[in-house]
Design an enzyme around this catalytic site. Structure first.
Site, PDB file in Angstrom:
ATOM      1  N   GLU A   1       4.431  13.011  -4.847  1.00 54.51           N
ATOM      2  CA  GLU A   1       3.794  13.041  -3.530  1.00 54.51           C
ATOM      3  C   GLU A   1       4.618  13.899  -2.573  1.00 54.51           C
ATOM      4  O   GLU A   1       5.818  13.699  -2.432  1.00 54.51           O
ATOM      5  CB  GLU A   1       3.696  11.612  -2.999  1.00 54.51           C
TER       6      GLU A   1
ATOM      7  N   CYS B   1      -1.510   8.831   2.735  1.00 55.12           N
ATOM      8  CA  CYS B   1      -1.199   8.346   1.380  1.00 55.12           C
ATOM      9  C   CYS B   1      -2.335   8.652   0.416  1.00 55.12           C
ATOM     10  O   CYS B   1      -2.106   8.890  -0.759  1.00 55.12           O
ATOM     11  CB  CYS B   1      -0.880   6.863   1.408  1.00 55.12           C
TER      12      CYS B   1
ATOM     13  N   GLU C   1       0.880  -1.165   0.000  1.00 49.94           N
ATOM     14  CA  GLU C   1       0.000   0.000   0.000  1.00 49.94           C
ATOM     15  C   GLU C   1       0.916   1.213   0.000  1.00 49.94           C
ATOM     16  O   GLU C   1       1.542   1.524   1.016  1.00 49.94           O
ATOM     17  CB  GLU C   1      -0.920  -0.057   1.225  1.00 49.94           C
TER      18      GLU C   1
END
Ligand code: ADP
Length: 489
Positions: free
Chosen positions: A383, A284, A250
């Site tokens: 990110e 996330c 993940e």
């Protein structure tokens, strides 16, 4: 100064090397505790303890109903210690006490209860076989699970792995992040006190490049479950490939959150604020690319920015605080670098964009908004993992979809609209593991969560996640009176 050891085979043990490291409180810059720094040797001891507990301990052979009952009892113990766990986690990672006490820890315990209920519902199938044979499948535990977890929601993201693993009868070795070594140790202590047998849960702290690498490449670990950055996910997959061990990953995201002109603008503003600034943007699935339809662009931004400027940043333990510190100095540096790049590439910095120096020695940043961002700028592609949103204009559904999907990631996405058909067209079209409609950043124990593309693979939570912690065995029983004699002997 409080000292913390590794938790191996139900015992508290110092590191084999004798090394320790300091755990820093991100709100003050002060030392939270001294923690045993494990490496390959400690990981090996923990894997051995987990293997012993799996092969010969009471856990995997326990009646599933009893295992479920015990997990419920553990959940009860965790509810009783909710305040303590929330405070420990806030001190570890700087999440506000409201975020840990009202969201992260309750969500973690809910996950444990969900899988406690699943423990006696794991079942195989009787297959469609002819009368001369009997074929069925067993769903068996995999064995020793290696869980490597990040610092943003240590207890919750550990529980996403621990709860289904335990419900299915596995044992586990957990490697917490260097930044947040304490709360998971306290979780393990409480779970032992509530009756989890020795060796079923093991926790070894240490660096990713030593303890983490040792766990992901260990030949006696049967499966690796990881949450963290995409770069580290690639290293873990490579390490696990040496032993051909299954991994679930993940990873990161750059999730699109899309506001159409027909949405309720006030609700969309509030939901999008939560979507990016919850947990200081260290999520996330954060809605870090905020797409706003051109016809409402200026109006939306005015309302959004005025609310961003009134977010109260401060001491995470103060219940009136809405945003705490970033987890570390290193994360602050990463954010600063991206904010500089955003400005250099021509995005408009509307608010924030600086450290908050007024709050003492902690790692505080001001909530930040960039507008006039184009989808190909670095701050729209990479990110940031901080409280920085990139607002991008779009014209229509097709434009929104093509921009939203034009990313290496595919974790989450959001759509704000009052047009039902549009919301469902977008839900079909978005390439992401989750599509939120008229909300953002919600999680539920029943709902599978995970990503596409470089956001990883495998789904945590829900009934689906049990597939990652069980393996299927097929049993073929020949009932025929005349057995096969192919060679005629
Ligand atoms: P961040 O960059 O935000 O620290 P990471 O993905 O590197 O995020 O960290 C998540 C977890 O992965 C942490 O527990 C960390 O120690 C671990 N980790 C880091 N590097 C490795 C590695 N090479 N092998 C295994 N685990 C690692």
């Amino acid at each position: 100064m409080k000292e913390y050891q590794s938790f191996i085979g139900g015992q508290w043990v110092g590191s084999q090397s004798g090394k320790t490291f300091e755990s820093i409180n991100p709100a003050t810059g002060e030392i939270n505790g001294i923690v045993a720094e494990g490496d390959e040797k400690d990981v090996d001891l923990a894997v051995k303890a987990a293997r012993k507990a799996f092969e010969s301990g009471p856990w995997s052979s326990m009646a599933p109903s009893d295992r479920g009952r015990l997990l419920y009892k553990v959940a009860q113990k965790l509810w009783e210690n909710l305040d303590y766990l929330a405070e420990t986690e806030s001190n570890d990672n700087g999440l506000t006490i409201n975020e840990t006490k009202m969201i992260a820890i309750p969500a973690a315990i809910d996950v444990l209860e969900f899988y406690a209920g699943m423990a006696n519902k794991i079942q195989g199938d009787t297959l469609a076989s002819p009368s001369n044979r009997f074929n069925f499948t067993l769903r068996e535990p995999i064995g020793v699970i290696g869980a490597i977890v990040p610092w943003n929601f240590p207890i919750m993201l550990t529980m996403w792995k621990l709860a289904p693993a335990l419900a299915a009868g596995n044992t586990i070795v957990i490697k917490p992040a260097e930044q947040t070594p304490i709360s998971i140790l306290e979780l393990a202590r409480l779970m032992q006190e509530a009756g989890i047998p020795d060796g079923v849960i093991n926790v070894v702290n240490g660096r990713g490049s030593s303890a983490g690498a040792a766990l992901s490449s260990h030949s006696d670990v049967d499966k690796i479950a990881f949450t963290g950055s995409t770069a580290t996910g690639k290293l873990i997959m490579r390490a696990a490939s040496n032993n051909l061990r299954p991994v679930s990953l993940e990873l990161g995201g750059k999730s699109p959150n899309i506001v159409f002109e027909d949405a309720d603008i006030e609700e969309a503003v509030n939901g999008s604020l939560f979507g990016i600034y919850f947990a200081q943007g260290q999520v996330c699935a954060a809605g870090s690319r905020l797409f706003v339809q051109k016809s409402i662009y200026d109006n939306f931004i005015d309302r959004f920015v005025s609310k961003v400027e009134s977010i109260r940043v401060g001491n995470p333990l103060d219940p009136s605080t809405q945003m705490g510190p970033q987890v570390s100095e290193q994360q602050l540096n990463v954010i600063e670098r991206y904010v500089q790049i955003g400005q250099d590439e021509g995005a408009k910095l509307v608010t924030g964009g600086r450290r908050n120096q007024s709050l003492g020695g902690g790692f505080f940043y001001t909530p930040t908004v960039f507008t006039d961002v184009s989808n190909d700028m670095t701050i729209a592609k990479e990110e940031i993992f901080g409280p920085v949103v990139s607002i991008i204009p779009f014209t229509d559904e097709e434009d929104a979809l093509s921009k939203a999907n034009n990313t290496i990631y595919g974790l989450a996405s959001g759509v704000w609209t009052n047009d039902l058909s549009r919301s469902l067209r977008m839900a079909r079209g978005l390439n992401a593991g989750t599509v939120y409609v008229n909300t953002y950043s919600m999680l539920d124990s029943t709902a599978p969560f995970g990503g596409n593309k470089q956001s990883g693979f495998g789904r945590e939570l829900g009934i689906e996640a049990l597939n990652m912690y069980t393996k299927t065995k097929h049993v073929w029983v020949d009932l025929s009176k005349e057995k096969l004699n192919w060679y005629g002997f």
